[in-house]
Design a protein around this motif. Structure first.
Motif, mmCIF file in Angstrom:
data_model
loop_
_atom_site.group_PDB
_atom_site.id
_atom_site.type_symbol
_atom_site.label_atom_id
_atom_site.label_comp_id
_atom_site.label_asym_id
_atom_site.label_seq_id
_atom_site.Cartn_x
_atom_site.Cartn_y
_atom_site.Cartn_z
ATOM 1 N N LEU A 1 27.699 55.114 41.468
ATOM 2 C CA LEU A 1 27.900 54.972 40.030
ATOM 3 C C LEU A 1 28.313 53.553 39.680
ATOM 4 C CD1 LEU A 1 29.647 58.375 39.326
ATOM 5 C CD2 LEU A 1 27.300 57.733 38.801
ATOM 6 N N PHE A 2 27.967 53.175 38.481
ATOM 7 C CA PHE A 2 28.144 51.781 38.056
ATOM 8 C C PHE A 2 29.562 51.526 37.540
ATOM 9 C CE2 PHE A 2 27.889 48.369 34.909
ATOM 10 C CZ PHE A 2 27.254 47.392 35.660
ATOM 11 N N TYR A 3 30.090 50.373 37.870
ATOM 12 C CA TYR A 3 31.361 49.915 37.289
ATOM 13 C C TYR A 3 31.140 48.566 36.619
ATOM 14 C CZ TYR A 3 33.850 53.636 39.639
ATOM 15 O OH TYR A 3 34.284 54.847 40.025
ATOM 16 N N SER A 4 31.876 48.348 35.543
ATOM 17 C CA SER A 4 31.680 47.120 34.750
ATOM 18 C C SER A 4 32.253 45.907 35.466
ATOM 19 C CB SER A 4 32.392 47.272 33.404
ATOM 20 O OG SER A 4 33.786 47.253 33.607
ATOM 21 N N ASP A 5 31.851 44.743 34.980
ATOM 22 C CA ASP A 5 32.422 43.484 35.492
ATOM 23 C C ASP A 5 33.926 43.447 35.255
ATOM 24 O OD1 ASP A 5 29.940 42.707 36.246
ATOM 25 O OD2 ASP A 5 29.635 41.285 34.588
ATOM 26 N N MET A 6 34.364 44.083 34.154
ATOM 27 C CA MET A 6 35.804 44.064 33.873
ATOM 28 C C MET A 6 36.596 44.724 35.001
ATOM 29 S SD MET A 6 38.055 45.647 30.761
ATOM 30 C CE MET A 6 38.110 47.281 31.424
ATOM 31 N N THR A 7 36.103 45.834 35.509
ATOM 32 C CA THR A 7 36.844 46.513 36.581
ATOM 33 C C THR A 7 36.923 45.620 37.811
ATOM 34 O OG1 THR A 7 34.890 47.631 37.478
ATOM 35 C CG2 THR A 7 36.132 48.812 35.787
ATOM 36 N N ARG A 8 35.848 44.864 38.050
ATOM 37 C CA ARG A 8 35.854 43.946 39.205
ATOM 38 C C ARG A 8 36.893 42.829 38.976
ATOM 39 N NH1 ARG A 8 33.501 39.591 39.319
ATOM 40 N NH2 ARG A 8 32.011 40.073 37.675
ATOM 41 N N ARG A 9 36.880 42.289 37.737
ATOM 42 C CA ARG A 9 37.843 41.208 37.459
ATOM 43 C C ARG A 9 39.286 41.704 37.580
ATOM 44 N NH1 ARG A 9 34.212 40.128 33.037
ATOM 45 N NH2 ARG A 9 35.682 41.104 31.608
ATOM 46 N N LEU A 10 39.517 42.929 37.108
ATOM 47 C CA LEU A 10 40.890 43.451 37.141
ATOM 48 C C LEU A 10 41.332 43.854 38.544
ATOM 49 C CD1 LEU A 10 41.130 45.559 33.857
ATOM 50 C CD2 LEU A 10 42.263 43.407 34.366
ATOM 51 N N SER A 11 40.378 44.008 39.472
ATOM 52 C CA SER A 11 40.801 44.395 40.832
ATOM 53 C C SER A 11 40.818 43.209 41.790
ATOM 54 C CB SER A 11 39.922 45.517 41.370
ATOM 55 O OG SER A 11 38.572 45.174 41.243
ATOM 56 N N GLN A 12 40.601 41.996 41.245
ATOM 57 C CA GLN A 12 40.714 40.803 42.100
ATOM 58 C C GLN A 12 42.139 40.675 42.608
ATOM 59 O OE1 GLN A 12 39.662 37.544 39.605
ATOM 60 N NE2 GLN A 12 37.484 38.002 39.689
ATOM 61 N N PRO A 13 42.308 40.320 43.894
ATOM 62 C CA PRO A 13 43.676 40.121 44.355
ATOM 63 C C PRO A 13 44.264 38.881 43.675
ATOM 64 C CG PRO A 13 42.094 39.517 46.079
ATOM 65 C CD PRO A 13 41.302 40.010 44.907
ATOM 66 N N GLY A 14 45.204 39.073 42.799
ATOM 67 C CA GLY A 14 45.822 37.943 42.102
ATOM 68 C C GLY A 14 47.032 37.487 42.893
ATOM 69 N N SER A 15 47.878 36.675 42.274
ATOM 70 C CA SER A 15 49.142 36.345 42.926
ATOM 71 C C SER A 15 49.925 37.665 42.982
ATOM 72 C CB SER A 15 49.896 35.333 42.082
ATOM 73 O OG SER A 15 50.176 35.891 40.832
ATOM 74 N N ASP A 16 50.616 37.898 44.067
ATOM 75 C CA ASP A 16 51.227 39.203 44.256
ATOM 76 C C ASP A 16 52.530 39.302 43.462
ATOM 77 O OD1 ASP A 16 51.731 41.676 45.126
ATOM 78 O OD2 ASP A 16 52.470 41.085 47.101
ATOM 79 N N VAL A 17 52.390 39.314 42.133
ATOM 80 C CA VAL A 17 53.576 39.192 41.299
ATOM 81 C C VAL A 17 54.504 40.404 41.407
ATOM 82 C CG1 VAL A 17 52.313 39.884 39.229
ATOM 83 C CG2 VAL A 17 54.385 38.593 38.980
ATOM 84 N N TRP A 18 53.944 41.611 41.561
ATOM 85 C CA TRP A 18 54.790 42.803 41.535
ATOM 86 C C TRP A 18 55.047 43.406 42.914
ATOM 87 C CZ3 TRP A 18 57.340 42.247 37.508
ATOM 88 C CH2 TRP A 18 56.751 41.847 36.316
ATOM 89 N N GLY A 19 54.651 42.712 43.986
ATOM 90 C CA GLY A 19 54.795 43.267 45.339
ATOM 91 C C GLY A 19 56.236 43.632 45.674
ATOM 92 N N ILE A 20 57.162 42.696 45.456
ATOM 93 C CA ILE A 20 58.580 42.931 45.780
ATOM 94 C C ILE A 20 59.115 44.063 44.904
ATOM 95 C CG2 ILE A 20 60.907 41.925 45.497
ATOM 96 C CD1 ILE A 20 59.774 40.682 47.916
ATOM 97 N N HIS A 21 58.769 44.024 43.629
ATOM 98 C CA HIS A 21 59.260 45.047 42.686
ATOM 99 C C HIS A 21 58.788 46.444 43.108
ATOM 100 C CE1 HIS A 21 60.337 47.040 38.963
ATOM 101 N NE2 HIS A 21 59.107 47.525 38.918
ATOM 102 N N ASP A 22 57.496 46.558 43.412
ATOM 103 C CA ASP A 22 56.962 47.884 43.790
ATOM 104 C C ASP A 22 57.656 48.400 45.048
ATOM 105 O OD1 ASP A 22 55.313 47.713 41.638
ATOM 106 O OD2 ASP A 22 53.521 47.117 42.769
ATOM 107 N N GLU A 23 57.869 47.502 45.994
ATOM 108 C CA GLU A 23 58.543 47.912 47.231
ATOM 109 C C GLU A 23 59.995 48.323 46.934
ATOM 110 O OE1 GLU A 23 58.009 45.003 50.372
ATOM 111 O OE2 GLU A 23 59.865 45.707 51.326
ATOM 112 N N ALA A 24 60.641 47.568 46.058
ATOM 113 C CA ALA A 24 62.033 47.873 45.711
ATOM 114 C C ALA A 24 62.142 49.236 45.038
ATOM 115 C CB ALA A 24 62.586 46.776 44.797
#
Ligand code: PLP
Length: 393
Positions: free
Chosen positions: A3-26
Protein backbone atom coordinates in the motif's frame (compact mmCIF):
# COMPACT_ATOMS: atom_id res chain seq x y z
CA UNK A 1 0.23 -6.14 -0.78
CA UNK A 2 2.18 -2.93 -1.03
CA UNK A 3 0.00 0.00 0.00
CA UNK A 4 1.07 3.52 -0.79
CA UNK A 5 2.31 6.05 1.75
CA UNK A 6 2.72 9.76 1.07
CA UNK A 7 5.99 11.67 0.95
CA UNK A 8 4.88 13.35 4.17
CA UNK A 9 5.00 10.07 6.09
CA UNK A 10 8.52 9.50 4.77
CA UNK A 11 9.61 13.00 5.80
CA UNK A 12 8.10 12.58 9.26
CA UNK A 13 9.85 9.24 9.82
CA UNK A 14 13.33 10.54 8.97
CA UNK A 15 15.68 10.03 11.89
CA UNK A 16 16.04 13.60 13.16
CA UNK A 17 18.16 14.81 16.04
CA UNK A 18 17.18 12.56 18.91
CA UNK A 19 15.50 15.34 20.84
CA UNK A 20 13.14 13.20 22.95
CA UNK A 21 15.33 10.10 23.48
CA UNK A 22 16.31 10.93 27.09
CA UNK A 23 12.78 12.06 27.94
CA UNK A 24 11.15 8.89 26.56
CA UNK A 25 13.60 6.73 28.47
CA UNK A 26 13.03 8.74 31.65
CA UNK A 27 9.25 8.35 31.37
CA UNK A 28 9.64 4.58 30.87
CA UNK A 29 11.92 4.35 33.92
CA UNK A 30 9.53 6.43 36.00
CA UNK A 31 6.65 4.13 35.02
CA UNK A 32 8.79 1.19 36.09
CA UNK A 33 9.09 2.78 39.53
CA UNK A 34 12.51 4.53 39.34
CA UNK A 35 13.03 7.81 41.20
CA UNK A 36 13.02 10.20 38.21
CA UNK A 37 12.35 13.95 38.04
CA UNK A 38 11.19 15.09 34.60
CA UNK A 39 12.50 18.50 33.57
CA UNK A 40 12.25 17.74 29.89
CA UNK A 41 8.80 18.98 28.88
CA UNK A 42 7.20 22.40 28.56
CA UNK A 43 3.82 21.53 30.02
CA UNK A 44 2.90 23.81 32.95
CA UNK A 45 2.60 21.92 36.25
CA UNK A 46 -0.20 24.26 37.41
CA UNK A 47 -3.86 23.31 37.11
CA UNK A 48 -5.98 25.47 34.85
CA UNK A 49 -7.49 28.17 37.14
CA UNK A 50 -10.70 26.82 38.61
CA UNK A 51 -12.94 29.71 37.52
CA UNK A 52 -12.09 28.93 33.89
CA UNK A 53 -12.84 25.22 34.23
CA UNK A 54 -16.07 25.89 36.12
CA UNK A 55 -17.34 28.36 33.54
CA UNK A 56 -16.47 25.96 30.71
CA UNK A 57 -18.31 23.07 32.33
CA UNK A 58 -21.36 25.35 32.58
CA UNK A 59 -21.02 25.99 28.84
CA UNK A 60 -21.03 22.24 28.15
CA UNK A 61 -24.14 21.89 30.27
CA UNK A 62 -25.73 24.77 28.35
CA UNK A 63 -25.30 22.75 25.17
CA UNK A 64 -22.33 24.61 23.68
CA UNK A 65 -21.16 21.34 22.18
CA UNK A 66 -21.77 21.85 18.46
CA UNK A 67 -19.88 22.92 15.35
CA UNK A 68 -18.32 26.33 15.39
CA UNK A 69 -17.46 28.63 12.45
CA UNK A 70 -14.00 27.93 10.96
CA UNK A 71 -12.77 31.42 11.84
CA UNK A 72 -13.73 31.01 15.51
CA UNK A 73 -16.58 32.16 17.77
CA UNK A 74 -17.35 35.90 17.43
CA UNK A 75 -17.13 36.46 21.18
CA UNK A 76 -13.61 35.00 21.44
CA UNK A 77 -12.36 36.85 18.38
CA UNK A 78 -13.76 40.10 19.79
CA UNK A 79 -12.17 39.45 23.17
CA UNK A 80 -8.75 38.81 21.59
CA UNK A 81 -9.11 41.91 19.40
CA UNK A 82 -9.93 44.05 22.45
CA UNK A 83 -6.94 42.68 24.36
CA UNK A 84 -4.52 43.18 21.48
CA UNK A 85 -5.85 46.72 21.00
CA UNK A 86 -5.25 47.48 24.69
CA UNK A 87 -1.75 45.94 24.61
CA UNK A 88 -0.54 47.60 21.43
CA UNK A 89 -2.39 50.91 21.35
CA UNK A 90 -3.58 50.00 17.84
CA UNK A 91 -7.13 49.30 16.81
CA UNK A 92 -7.80 45.62 16.04
CA UNK A 93 -11.11 44.12 14.97
CA UNK A 94 -12.36 40.55 15.39
CA UNK A 95 -12.00 39.97 11.63
CA UNK A 96 -8.20 40.13 11.92
CA UNK A 97 -8.04 36.91 14.00
CA UNK A 98 -8.56 33.22 13.29
CA UNK A 99 -8.89 30.74 16.14
CA UNK A 100 -7.40 27.25 15.97
CA UNK A 101 -7.11 24.24 18.28
CA UNK A 102 -3.68 25.28 19.60
CA UNK A 103 -0.70 27.30 18.38
CA UNK A 104 0.64 24.19 16.63
CA UNK A 105 -2.42 23.90 14.38
CA UNK A 106 -2.18 27.67 13.84
CA UNK A 107 1.48 27.46 12.77
CA UNK A 108 0.70 24.50 10.52
CA UNK A 109 -2.18 26.31 8.81
CA UNK A 110 -0.11 29.49 8.42
CA UNK A 111 2.86 27.75 6.82
CA UNK A 112 0.57 25.58 4.66
CA UNK A 113 -0.81 28.90 3.35
CA UNK A 114 2.45 30.79 2.77
CA UNK A 115 4.97 28.17 1.55
CA UNK A 116 5.16 25.20 -0.80
CA UNK A 117 7.13 21.98 -0.33
CA UNK A 118 10.77 22.78 -1.14
CA UNK A 119 10.51 26.42 -0.04
CA UNK A 120 12.70 27.83 2.71
CA UNK A 121 11.92 29.53 6.01
CA UNK A 122 14.69 31.34 7.87
CA UNK A 123 14.56 30.73 11.61
CA UNK A 124 17.00 31.65 14.39
CA UNK A 125 18.44 28.78 16.41
CA UNK A 126 18.35 27.41 19.07
CA UNK A 127 14.75 26.97 17.91
CA UNK A 128 11.62 25.38 19.37
CA UNK A 129 11.99 21.71 18.44
CA UNK A 130 8.34 21.49 17.35
CA UNK A 131 9.02 23.70 14.31
CA UNK A 132 11.04 20.89 12.73
CA UNK A 133 8.07 18.49 12.75
CA UNK A 134 5.82 21.15 11.24
CA UNK A 135 8.31 21.93 8.49
CA UNK A 136 8.86 18.23 7.79
CA UNK A 137 5.12 17.68 7.51
CA UNK A 138 4.90 20.49 4.95
CA UNK A 139 8.17 19.72 3.14
CA UNK A 140 9.57 23.14 4.06
CA UNK A 141 13.33 23.54 4.54
CA UNK A 142 14.39 25.48 7.60
CA UNK A 143 17.50 27.63 7.20
CA UNK A 144 18.84 28.34 10.65
CA UNK A 145 20.77 31.39 11.82
CA UNK A 146 22.50 31.08 15.22
CA UNK A 147 21.51 33.56 17.92
CA UNK A 148 24.58 35.41 19.20
CA UNK A 149 26.12 34.17 22.44
CA UNK A 150 26.23 34.67 25.37
CA UNK A 151 22.79 36.38 25.50
CA UNK A 152 21.13 34.58 22.59
CA UNK A 153 20.63 37.88 20.78
CA UNK A 154 19.09 38.02 17.34
CA UNK A 155 21.40 39.28 14.59
CA UNK A 156 19.00 40.84 12.09
CA UNK A 157 21.68 41.21 9.39
CA UNK A 158 22.51 37.49 9.69
CA UNK A 159 18.83 36.65 9.19
CA UNK A 160 18.71 38.57 5.92
CA UNK A 161 22.08 37.17 4.80
CA UNK A 162 20.42 33.72 4.91
CA UNK A 163 17.56 34.71 2.57
CA UNK A 164 17.55 33.09 -0.89
CA UNK A 165 15.21 33.11 -3.89
CA UNK A 166 13.16 30.32 -2.36
CA UNK A 167 12.75 31.92 1.08
CA UNK A 168 9.11 32.65 1.80
CA UNK A 169 9.20 33.71 5.44
CA UNK A 170 11.22 34.47 8.54
CA UNK A 171 9.95 32.79 11.72
CA UNK A 172 10.92 34.21 15.11
CA UNK A 173 9.85 33.32 18.64
CA UNK A 174 9.80 35.80 21.51
CA UNK A 175 9.95 35.11 24.45
CA UNK A 176 12.02 32.23 23.13
CA UNK A 177 11.84 28.53 23.74
CA UNK A 178 14.37 27.12 24.64
CA UNK A 179 16.55 30.15 25.54
CA UNK A 180 14.20 32.54 27.33
CA UNK A 181 15.57 35.41 25.20
CA UNK A 182 13.44 38.42 24.26
CA UNK A 183 13.69 40.05 20.84
CA UNK A 184 13.76 43.83 21.34
CA UNK A 185 11.24 46.12 19.68
CA UNK A 186 13.86 47.68 17.34
CA UNK A 187 14.94 44.26 16.04
CA UNK A 188 11.33 43.25 15.41
CA UNK A 189 10.78 46.52 13.56
CA UNK A 190 13.95 46.00 11.48
CA UNK A 191 12.88 42.43 10.69
CA UNK A 192 9.42 43.55 9.59
CA UNK A 193 10.91 46.29 7.39
CA UNK A 194 13.56 44.02 5.87
CA UNK A 195 10.99 41.30 5.19
CA UNK A 196 8.68 43.80 3.50
CA UNK A 197 11.51 45.01 1.26
CA UNK A 198 12.14 41.39 0.22
CA UNK A 199 8.45 40.37 -0.16
CA UNK A 200 8.72 37.96 2.75
CA UNK A 201 6.30 37.09 5.51
CA UNK A 202 7.40 37.65 9.09
CA UNK A 203 5.85 35.14 11.49
CA UNK A 204 6.25 35.77 15.22
CA UNK A 205 5.38 33.03 17.72
CA UNK A 206 4.51 34.73 21.01
CA UNK A 207 3.03 31.86 23.03
CA UNK A 208 5.09 32.84 26.10
CA UNK A 209 3.98 36.49 25.86
CA UNK A 210 2.55 36.57 29.40
CA UNK A 211 5.54 34.85 31.04
CA UNK A 212 8.27 37.49 31.22
CA UNK A 213 10.37 38.61 34.14
CA UNK A 214 12.23 41.95 34.41
CA UNK A 215 10.89 43.51 31.22
CA UNK A 216 7.48 42.92 29.67
CA UNK A 217 7.05 41.25 26.31
CA UNK A 218 6.80 43.58 23.33
CA UNK A 219 4.70 42.13 20.55
CA UNK A 220 5.63 42.38 16.91
CA UNK A 221 2.16 43.94 16.55
CA UNK A 222 3.34 46.86 18.64
CA UNK A 223 6.82 47.06 17.10
CA UNK A 224 5.79 47.94 13.57
CA UNK A 225 3.02 50.13 12.13
CA UNK A 226 2.85 48.36 8.79
CA UNK A 227 1.30 44.95 9.46
CA UNK A 228 0.88 44.01 5.79
CA UNK A 229 3.36 41.09 5.90
CA UNK A 230 3.12 40.26 9.59
CA UNK A 231 1.60 37.19 11.27
CA UNK A 232 1.52 36.83 15.07
CA UNK A 233 0.64 33.60 16.83
CA UNK A 234 -0.37 33.23 20.45
CA UNK A 235 -2.39 30.85 22.61
CA UNK A 236 -3.40 29.82 26.10
CA UNK A 237 -1.30 26.66 26.65
CA UNK A 238 1.43 28.35 28.68
CA UNK A 239 0.05 31.57 30.17
CA UNK A 240 -3.17 30.01 31.49
CA UNK A 241 -1.89 26.43 32.02
CA UNK A 242 -4.37 25.28 29.37
CA UNK A 243 -2.10 23.13 27.20
CA UNK A 244 -4.63 20.29 27.00
CA UNK A 245 -7.48 22.58 25.97
CA UNK A 246 -5.85 23.23 22.58
CA UNK A 247 -6.50 26.88 21.89
CA UNK A 248 -4.42 29.27 19.79
CA UNK A 249 -4.89 32.03 17.25
CA UNK A 250 -3.28 34.02 14.48
CA UNK A 251 -3.41 37.73 13.71
CA UNK A 252 -2.81 38.28 10.00
CA UNK A 253 -3.56 40.58 7.08
CA UNK A 254 -7.01 40.31 5.50
CA UNK A 255 -6.13 38.18 2.48
CA UNK A 256 -4.27 35.64 4.58
CA UNK A 257 -7.17 35.53 7.06
CA UNK A 258 -9.41 34.44 4.19
CA UNK A 259 -6.93 31.67 3.33
CA UNK A 260 -6.57 30.57 6.95
CA UNK A 261 -10.34 30.31 7.30
CA UNK A 262 -10.36 28.10 4.18
CA UNK A 263 -7.61 25.87 5.61
CA UNK A 264 -9.42 25.65 8.95
CA UNK A 265 -12.73 24.85 7.25
CA UNK A 266 -11.17 22.21 5.05
CA UNK A 267 -8.96 20.45 7.59
CA UNK A 268 -10.15 21.16 11.12
CA UNK A 269 -13.77 22.19 10.73
CA UNK A 270 -13.44 24.66 13.54
CA UNK A 271 -12.45 24.66 17.20
CA UNK A 272 -14.65 23.30 19.99
CA UNK A 273 -17.38 25.76 21.03
CA UNK A 274 -17.13 25.31 24.80
CA UNK A 275 -13.32 25.53 24.69
CA UNK A 276 -13.63 28.86 22.91
CA UNK A 277 -16.20 30.04 25.46
CA UNK A 278 -13.80 29.08 28.24
CA UNK A 279 -10.93 30.82 26.42
CA UNK A 280 -12.92 34.05 26.01
CA UNK A 281 -13.86 33.92 29.67
CA UNK A 282 -10.24 33.24 30.65
CA UNK A 283 -8.96 36.20 28.63
CA UNK A 284 -11.66 38.57 29.84
CA UNK A 285 -11.22 37.61 33.50
CA UNK A 286 -7.45 36.97 33.71
CA UNK A 287 -6.96 38.53 37.07
CA UNK A 288 -4.57 37.30 39.68
CA UNK A 289 -4.25 33.63 38.70
CA UNK A 290 -2.24 34.20 35.53
CA UNK A 291 -0.06 36.74 37.32
CA UNK A 292 0.46 34.28 40.20
CA UNK A 293 1.80 31.69 37.76
CA UNK A 294 4.11 34.23 36.14
CA UNK A 295 5.47 35.26 39.53
CA UNK A 296 6.01 31.60 40.43
CA UNK A 297 7.97 30.98 37.20
CA UNK A 298 10.12 33.99 38.09
CA UNK A 299 10.70 32.64 41.60
CA UNK A 300 11.78 29.31 40.12
CA UNK A 301 14.02 31.06 37.58
CA UNK A 302 15.66 33.05 40.38
CA UNK A 303 16.15 29.93 42.47
CA UNK A 304 17.66 28.02 39.51
CA UNK A 305 20.02 30.93 38.81
CA UNK A 306 21.12 31.12 42.42
CA UNK A 307 21.89 27.38 42.50
CA UNK A 308 23.61 27.37 39.09
CA UNK A 309 25.83 30.29 40.18
CA UNK A 310 27.21 28.00 42.84
CA UNK A 311 27.88 24.94 40.65
CA UNK A 312 31.45 24.98 39.33
CA UNK A 313 31.79 23.96 35.69
CA UNK A 314 28.31 24.98 34.55
CA UNK A 315 27.34 28.19 32.79
CA UNK A 316 23.85 29.35 31.93
CA UNK A 317 21.81 32.12 30.40
CA UNK A 318 19.41 33.72 32.87
CA UNK A 319 16.13 33.60 30.97
CA UNK A 320 14.09 36.79 30.60
CA UNK A 321 10.88 34.93 29.94
CA UNK A 322 9.34 31.52 29.28
CA UNK A 323 9.72 28.41 31.39
CA UNK A 324 13.17 26.99 30.61
CA UNK A 325 16.83 27.53 31.50
CA UNK A 326 19.61 26.68 29.06
CA UNK A 327 22.63 25.27 30.91
CA UNK A 328 25.99 25.08 29.15
CA UNK A 329 27.99 21.98 30.10
CA UNK A 330 30.97 22.56 27.76
CA UNK A 331 33.47 22.90 30.63
CA UNK A 332 32.69 19.46 32.06
CA UNK A 333 31.08 17.31 29.37
CA UNK A 334 31.74 16.31 25.76
CA UNK A 335 28.40 17.87 24.87
CA UNK A 336 24.87 18.35 26.20
CA UNK A 337 23.91 14.81 25.19
CA UNK A 338 26.76 13.46 27.35
CA UNK A 339 25.69 15.63 30.31
CA UNK A 340 22.00 14.73 29.91
CA UNK A 341 22.89 11.03 29.83
CA UNK A 342 24.94 11.33 33.04
CA UNK A 343 22.15 13.30 34.75
CA UNK A 344 19.62 10.59 33.93
CA UNK A 345 21.85 7.60 34.72
CA UNK A 346 23.46 8.94 37.87
CA UNK A 347 20.80 11.23 39.33
CA UNK A 348 17.42 10.41 37.77
CA UNK A 349 17.16 13.87 36.21
CA UNK A 350 15.62 14.17 32.74
CA UNK A 351 16.58 17.22 30.66
CA UNK A 352 16.67 17.81 26.89
CA UNK A 353 20.09 17.72 25.17
CA UNK A 354 20.60 21.06 23.41
CA UNK A 355 21.37 19.63 19.97
CA UNK A 356 17.62 19.02 19.57
CA UNK A 357 17.24 22.81 19.30
CA UNK A 358 20.06 23.22 16.77
CA UNK A 359 23.77 22.54 16.43
CA UNK A 360 24.66 25.87 18.08
CA UNK A 361 23.10 24.55 21.32
CA UNK A 362 25.00 21.23 21.25
CA UNK A 363 26.86 21.89 24.51
CA UNK A 364 23.67 22.88 26.40
CA UNK A 365 20.85 21.07 28.13
CA UNK A 366 17.38 22.58 28.56
CA UNK A 367 15.95 22.47 32.06
CA UNK A 368 12.18 23.06 32.47
CA UNK A 369 10.97 25.15 35.38
CA UNK A 370 7.84 23.04 35.74
CA UNK A 371 8.35 22.04 39.37
CA UNK A 372 7.99 24.04 42.58
CA UNK A 373 11.11 25.28 44.38
CA UNK A 374 10.72 22.46 46.93
CA UNK A 375 11.40 19.97 44.11
CA UNK A 376 14.01 22.19 42.42
CA UNK A 377 16.04 22.04 45.66
CA UNK A 378 16.42 18.29 45.15
CA UNK A 379 16.95 18.76 41.37
CA UNK A 380 19.88 21.14 41.81
CA UNK A 381 21.38 19.03 44.62
CA UNK A 382 21.44 16.14 42.16
CA UNK A 383 22.77 18.28 39.28
CA UNK A 384 25.53 19.65 41.56
CA UNK A 385 26.51 16.11 42.55
CA UNK A 386 26.83 14.91 38.94
CA UNK A 387 28.67 18.08 37.85
CA UNK A 388 31.05 17.61 40.79
CA UNK A 389 31.86 14.03 39.67
CA UNK A 390 32.38 15.15 36.09
CA UNK A 391 34.82 17.87 37.12
CA UNK A 392 37.07 15.35 38.77
CA UNK A 393 37.54 13.25 35.63
C1 PLP B 1 7.53 28.26 21.05
C2 PLP B 1 6.34 27.38 21.05
N1 PLP B 1 5.41 27.53 20.09
C3 PLP B 1 4.31 26.75 20.05
C4 PLP B 1 4.11 25.76 20.99
C5 PLP B 1 2.87 24.90 20.89
O1 PLP B 1 1.80 25.51 21.56
P1 PLP B 1 0.35 24.85 21.58
O2 PLP B 1 0.24 24.02 22.83
O3 PLP B 1 -0.59 26.01 21.64
O4 PLP B 1 0.19 24.05 20.35
C6 PLP B 1 5.05 25.56 22.01
C7 PLP B 1 4.89 24.47 22.99
O5 PLP B 1 5.78 24.08 23.69
C8 PLP B 1 6.19 26.39 22.04
O6 PLP B 1 7.12 26.27 22.99
Amino acid sequence: MSLFYSDMTRRLSQPGSDVWGIHDEAVARQRAGDDIILLSVGDPDFSTPEYISQYTVEQINRGRTHYSPPEGEPQLRETIARLESDLTGKSFSAEQFVVFPGATATLYSVFASIANPGDEVVVPEPLYAGYRGLFDALGIHDVTVPLSLPDFELDVAAVFAAVTDTTRAVLVNTPGNPCGNLIPCESLAALARGCRERDLWLVCDEVYSLITFETPHISLLRSTDDLSNVIVIDGLSKSHAMSGWRLGWAVAPEQLITQLIRVSGATLFGTSQFIQDGAAYALANDGPDVEKMRVEYQRRRDYAAQRLDAIAGLDYFKPRGGMFVMVDSSRIANDGADFARRLLDEAGISVVPGRGFGESAASYVRVSLTHPVSVLEDVFDRIARVAGHMQRY
